[in-house]
Each structure stands twice: as C-alpha cells, then as structure tokens.
Scaffold this motif. Structure first.
Motif, PDB file in Angstrom:
ATOM      1  N   VAL A  17       0.692  -1.023  -0.042  1.00 52.63           N
ATOM      2  CA  VAL A  17       0.033  -0.198  -0.037  1.00 52.63           C
ATOM      3  C   VAL A  17       0.670   1.044   0.056  1.00 52.63           C
ATOM      4  O   VAL A  17       0.546   2.347  -0.602  1.00 52.63           O
ATOM      5  N   ALA A  21       0.867   4.077  -2.798  1.00 55.92           N
ATOM      6  CA  ALA A  21       0.112   5.283  -2.561  1.00 55.92           C
ATOM      7  C   ALA A  21       1.027   6.731  -3.421  1.00 55.92           C
ATOM      8  O   ALA A  21       0.107   7.606  -3.458  1.00 55.92           O
ATOM      9  N   THR A 111      -8.664   4.664  -4.890  1.00 58.93           N
ATOM     10  CA  THR A 111      -8.191   3.812  -3.741  1.00 58.93           C
ATOM     11  C   THR A 111      -9.090   3.809  -2.636  1.00 58.93           C
ATOM     12  O   THR A 111      -8.811   3.038  -1.741  1.00 58.93           O
ATOM     13  N   GLN A 256      -6.034  -0.945   2.564  1.00 58.83           N
ATOM     14  CA  GLN A 256      -6.090   0.211   1.458  1.00 58.83           C
ATOM     15  C   GLN A 256      -6.902   1.336   1.885  1.00 58.83           C
ATOM     16  O   GLN A 256      -6.783   2.339   1.186  1.00 58.83           O
ATOM     17  N   GLN A 259      -4.535   4.151   2.302  1.00 60.50           N
ATOM     18  CA  GLN A 259      -3.974   4.381   1.085  1.00 60.50           C
ATOM     19  C   GLN A 259      -4.256   6.090   0.581  1.00 60.50           C
ATOM     20  O   GLN A 259      -3.124   6.747   0.136  1.00 60.50           O
TER      21      GLN A 259
END
Length: 304
Positions: A17, A21, A111, A256, A259
């Motif tokens: 992640v 990112a 995301t 996530q 993220q």
C-alpha cells in the motif's frame, strides 16, 4: 489464518500500500494537467508495463537458472488474463486518463473504493464469510474516505473523469484478486512477472506507438514519475501486495483504506498540496475503522 500469518499478511500489505500510495501523484506528474500535458496516458500505461515486463523476463530467467521457476498450468491462463486486464490495462489506463483532468486528491477516490471492491471479490472467490461488523467497518471506512475526497475536491465532478475512475476501481479489484488467486501456485513475485512478460507482445508496440516524438521536450519530473510507476507501482509493489492478499484477501484489503491519505502525504512535496487539520482528522478516523475491522471475525467457508 493464524495470528502469525495475519501479522505477515498485514506487514506485506502495508509495504504494498505504501508503494502504491505514490502512484497517483507520480502518475499526475507523468501525464501532466490538461493545460500543460506531458506524457500520453496511453504511453504511461503501456510503457510502464513494457519496462516492468522486460525486467520480469530477466527475473524469470534468473529463477529458471536457479531451478525455481514455476510455470503456469493450463487452468492458470484465464486468471493470468483477468489479472493482466485489471492491473496492466484497466486500472492504470483509466487512472491516467482521469488524472489528466482532475487533481490527485480527487483521483484518490479510486483507492478509497478499492478496499470494498477487493473485499467483496475476495469473499466470493475465497468463499469467506465476513461478519456483519467487518462489513460495517468496511462501509464506514469507505464512506469516510469518499466523504473526505468529495469535500477536498469540492464535490464529485460529472463527466468522463469520474467514469474513468469507476472503471479503474472495478478493473483494479479484479486484477488484485486474480493475482492473489494465482500466488499460492506461482509465488507472489512470479505472478506479476508472468503477467507482465506475457503482455509484452501488446505493451511494447503500443508503448512505442504512443512514445513522445521528442523525449527531450518532456520534463525531468514527468520522466521521474514514469520511472516510479514502472518500477514500483507496476512491479515491486505487487511482489508485496499479492503475497499479502494470498494470506488473507478480505482482511488485508482493509489496509487500503489508509492509502488515499498516504497519497496525500506524498502529494505534499511532489505536487505542492497542503495537508491541513481536517485531513489529519479524517485520516485518524479511517485508521480507527481499519483497526476495528481487523478485529472483526472473518469465517472461512468451504474450500475454494
């Protein structure tokens, strides 16, 4: 999944992640805004996969020399196709198309939606039965992230950009779960390498076709963004992420949720965006939902 496996899955998930990112701000750097375009979204999509594909060929050759090459079986090829469609074409292409028109803060909605989509697909494919509390945390966390992104961007824009983002989110979730499904038999590293290597007959010619006519006319920052998404977003990040999903797709998908906020942190130095108190408060609220969701039971169903 025992506690040791859960901790391992969460560590690998956090590594993946974190690497993913930076994809949004780096992609934004690579394609540039509509009023100052840099690299074509099509070149960024297929070029990054072509670069990672060539690296994958070298990696697979090295594994073969060590006698550790796992060759896909016949039932694996449909899943390789699904994975390639999701992580090589669908997610990166529609994300790049959207980021030409909207800032990375708005694009982070992708995301924000991925954890819920990945959890749903993971539950179906792995025949797991998350508890009602787990789903409540997933929905609450996703709602917090979506609400924050709507506030940050001044509301959701209507038009092509949002359609691109929805398509990116959906195809990305398919690609994540398809790769996770292949990881136990092929290994986390070799899954993405096989996907990328087998896609070279498509990615290389398309990347060449959309390559900039004058590479020197593209800014150094745009090329830096392209290099990052080729090496980390398209290749190394999946080494960690597929390993994590294979250990626990439904639960790991919750990671996530943080993220988008990591993306915002990266966007501060890369794109000059400001991190304010409201952002920090939303981030804390989402992290709390992730922590609570991690504690909720996820029941294993019949063997998939």
């Amino acid at each position: 999944m025992n506690r040791a496996q859960e901790r391992e899955a969460l560590v690998w998930g956090l590594v993946g992640v974190t690497l993913f990112a930076a994809t949004l701000p780096m992609t934004r750097l690579a394609v540039g805004p509509v009023d100052a375009p840099q690299l074509s979204p099509w070149f960024v999509t297929f070029g990054r996969a072509a670069v990672a594909g060539l690296l994958s060929v070298a990696y697979l050759a090295w594994q073969r020399s060590r006698g550790q090459l796992n060759v896909p079986r016949r039932p694996d090829w449909p899943l390789l196709g699904v994975t390639a469609f999701g992580v090589i074409v669908g997610f990166p292409l529609f994300l790049a198309l959207a980021l030409r028109h909207v800032p990375s803060t708005h694009g982070a909605v992708v995301t924000a939606l991925l954890p819920l989509s990945t959890a749903v697909l993971g539950a179906l494919w792995y025949r797991q039965r998350p508890s009602a509390g787990f789903w409540a945390c997933a929905v609450l966390g996703s709602g917090l992230v979506l609400g924050f992104m709507a506030w940050r961007a001044g509301g959701f824009y209507l038009g092509a950009a949002n359609i691109y983002l929805i398509i990116a989110m959906t195809t990305g979730a398919f690609g994540y779960i398809g790769g996770a499904r292949l990881t136990p038999s092929l290994g986390a590293e070799q899954v993405i390498c096989w996907v990328l290597a087998c896609s070279l007959p498509l990615t290389l010619p398309v990347a060449w076709w959309f390559a900039p006519a004058v590479p020197g006319a593209i800014s150094a920052m745009a090329w830096t963004g392209f290099a990052y998404v080729a090496l980390f977003s398209m290749w190394i990040g999946f080494f960690a992420w597929y390993r994590a999903l294979a250990l626990g797709a439904v639960r790991v998908s919750q990671i996530q949720l943080v993220q988008p906020f990591l993306s915002l942190l990266f966007a501060v130095p890369l794109l000059g965006e400001r991190l304010d108190l409201v952002t920090a408060c939303f981030a804390l609220a989402v992290i709390v939902t992730v922590f609570v969701g991690k504690k909720m039971p996820v029941h294993q169903g019949a063997t998939a």
